[in-house]
Design an enzyme around this catalytic site. Sequence first.
Site, mmCIF file in Angstrom:
data_model
loop_
_atom_site.group_PDB
_atom_site.id
_atom_site.type_symbol
_atom_site.label_atom_id
_atom_site.label_comp_id
_atom_site.label_asym_id
_atom_site.label_seq_id
_atom_site.Cartn_x
_atom_site.Cartn_y
_atom_site.Cartn_z
ATOM 1 N N LYS A 121 57.458 82.151 148.015
ATOM 2 C CA LYS A 121 56.452 81.437 147.243
ATOM 3 C C LYS A 121 56.003 80.202 148.027
ATOM 4 C CE LYS A 121 57.660 77.809 146.196
ATOM 5 N NZ LYS A 121 58.436 76.639 146.535
ATOM 6 N N HIS A 139 62.839 81.583 143.758
ATOM 7 C CA HIS A 139 64.314 81.584 143.762
ATOM 8 C C HIS A 139 64.910 81.123 142.434
ATOM 9 C CE1 HIS A 139 64.149 77.278 144.862
ATOM 10 N NE2 HIS A 139 65.378 77.204 144.408
ATOM 11 N N GLU A 172 63.607 65.356 141.315
ATOM 12 C CA GLU A 172 64.450 65.311 142.508
ATOM 13 C C GLU A 172 64.483 63.879 143.010
ATOM 14 O OE1 GLU A 172 63.840 69.728 144.374
ATOM 15 O OE2 GLU A 172 62.196 68.319 144.628
ATOM 16 N N HIS A 191 58.199 77.923 139.792
ATOM 17 C CA HIS A 191 59.493 77.693 139.145
ATOM 18 C C HIS A 191 59.361 77.296 137.667
ATOM 19 C CE1 HIS A 191 60.854 78.004 143.142
ATOM 20 N NE2 HIS A 191 60.992 76.737 143.473
#
Length: 465
Positions: free
Chosen positions: A136, A166, A204, A228
Site C-alpha cells: 500500500k 499490514h 505516533e 489502515h
Amino acid sequence: MRAECLVLFGATGDLAKKKLFPALYHMQLNNELDIPVVGVASTRWTQEEFKQNAVDAIRKAVKDVDENVLNALISSMRLVIGDYREPATFEELGIAVGNAALTVYYLAIAPDQFTAVTNGLANAGLASKARLVVEKPFGRDLESAKALNEALEQVVREDQIYRIDHYLGKESVEDLLVFRFANTLFEPVWNRRYISNIQITMFEKFGVEGRGRFYDGVGAMRDVLQNHLLQVLAMLTMEPPIDLSGESIQNEKVKLLSAIREVEPAEIVRGQYVGYLDEPGVAPDSDVETFTAMRLHIDNWRWAGVPIFLRTGKRMAETSLEAVVEFQQPPRLLFKPVEGHLSSPNVLRFRLGVGDGVDIQLQVKAPGSQMFTSPVDLSVEFSAAFGERQEAYERLLDAAIEGDHFRFTRIDAVLESWRILNTALKQPAALEPYESGSHGPTCADDLIADVGGWNPLHNAAFTEN
Ligand code: BG6
C-alpha cells in the site's frame, strides 16, 4: 495451492530490512517456510553482502536468535541483481525460480516501478505462475488506483493479486470481528440506537524517520488513513460475513465502504508538525499533511446519524492505536457522578497497537454513603492472556504463500476507500501547524466537540519510545 518459491523485489530496501526478513525468520522458526527465498534488487550487492544484511536485520529485530534457524533461512536465500526494465534480470530470475509451479512475487518497491516488474515477469513467461503481493498505498487517488489496477490486470488476474494492508495482519484488528461476532453481549447494541459515536486514533510519537522522500509524496491521508484506518473502521462496522472466506469478508467490507459518504472539506483537518520542512527528503515548501482528522458518515440502516471520527498524526504526544466506541448515556434519573468525575457513557476501547487488549468502561457505585457513580474499567491485555503472538508480516507472507485472500484487500474495496477521500485529496483543506509532542491542531478538537470531545487515550502506559 501452496506457492513453491518466494521472490522479494526491493530486497535491499527498508521494508525488507525492518519487516520482511524478521518475518521470514519467525516463519522459519515456526516451520512455516519450506520454500526458497530469492531477493531481487538493483543495488549491486554481492551474495555475501545480501545475506549479511539480512542477518543484521534479523539480529536487530529479534531477541535470542536461534543460530540454526537463522542459518537454515540464510542458506535458502539468494540475490538476483539487475535493472527492473531489463529482460536479462527476469531471465536470471526465471532460472533462480526454477520449476516452481507457483511463485509469490512481493513488490517491496516504489509504485512507479510496479509495471516495469509486472511486464518483465510477463515477458519472461513468469506471470501465469505468479502471485503478486503489492504494498500500500495502492495508487494515489481514485483515478491512479484504477489505472494501476488496469496495468496489473494486463498481466495477472484479480485472484493473483494480494494487496497488502499490514493492519489486516494484526491479531488485534482481526479480533474486532471475533469480539463482535463471537459474543452475544455486543451485537444487539451495535447500532445507531445504542452507540453515540466511534473514534479511531492512530498516533505516533516519531516523525518521518528517514522516510522523508517517500512520506512527502503521500502524507497522512494516503499513507495510513485511506488504508489502515478505513480497514479498522470496516472491521468495526461491517455486517457479519456469511463465512470467513476472503470473498465473503470483502463483500461485506465493500458494502460498508460504499455506504460511507465522500468526506466534505469542512469536516477535515490537516496539520503539519513544526520542523517537518527541515526533514531530509522533504520539499522546503511542502504542503503535505503529517496529521489529519475527519468526520465520516455511514449512510446505512445500522449507522445513519452516528458520527465517526478518524485521526492520525506523526510527532504526537504519544504512540497510540485505538478504536473507541462510545455508547449513549442512559437516562440519568437516579444517580449523580461522584465529585471530580463527569457523567461518562459506557465506552468500549479496542487497543490495537503495542499493549493490545480491550477495556470496557462501566459505571459502578462509588464508595460512601451516597448513591454516586464512578467509572471503572474491565480490561484485558492480550499479551498477559495469550503470551507472544505472531507479527503482522509473518501472517501476511504465510497467507500469500498459502493463497488465502482473507488478509488482503480487493480492488473494489480499495476504490471505495479512494472515493471517500476523493474531494479531500483534490481540494485539500488548509494546513494547520502543530507542535511536536502535542495532540495535533486544536481545530481537530472542534470537529468532535458536539459529542463531548475525543475520549482520552488509554495506552500511555505502553507508549513506545
Ligand atoms: C505504515 C506507514 O504503513 O504503517 C507508516 O507507512 C506507519 O508511516 C506504519 O508508521 C505504522 O505501522 P504500525 O504497525 O507500527 O502501526
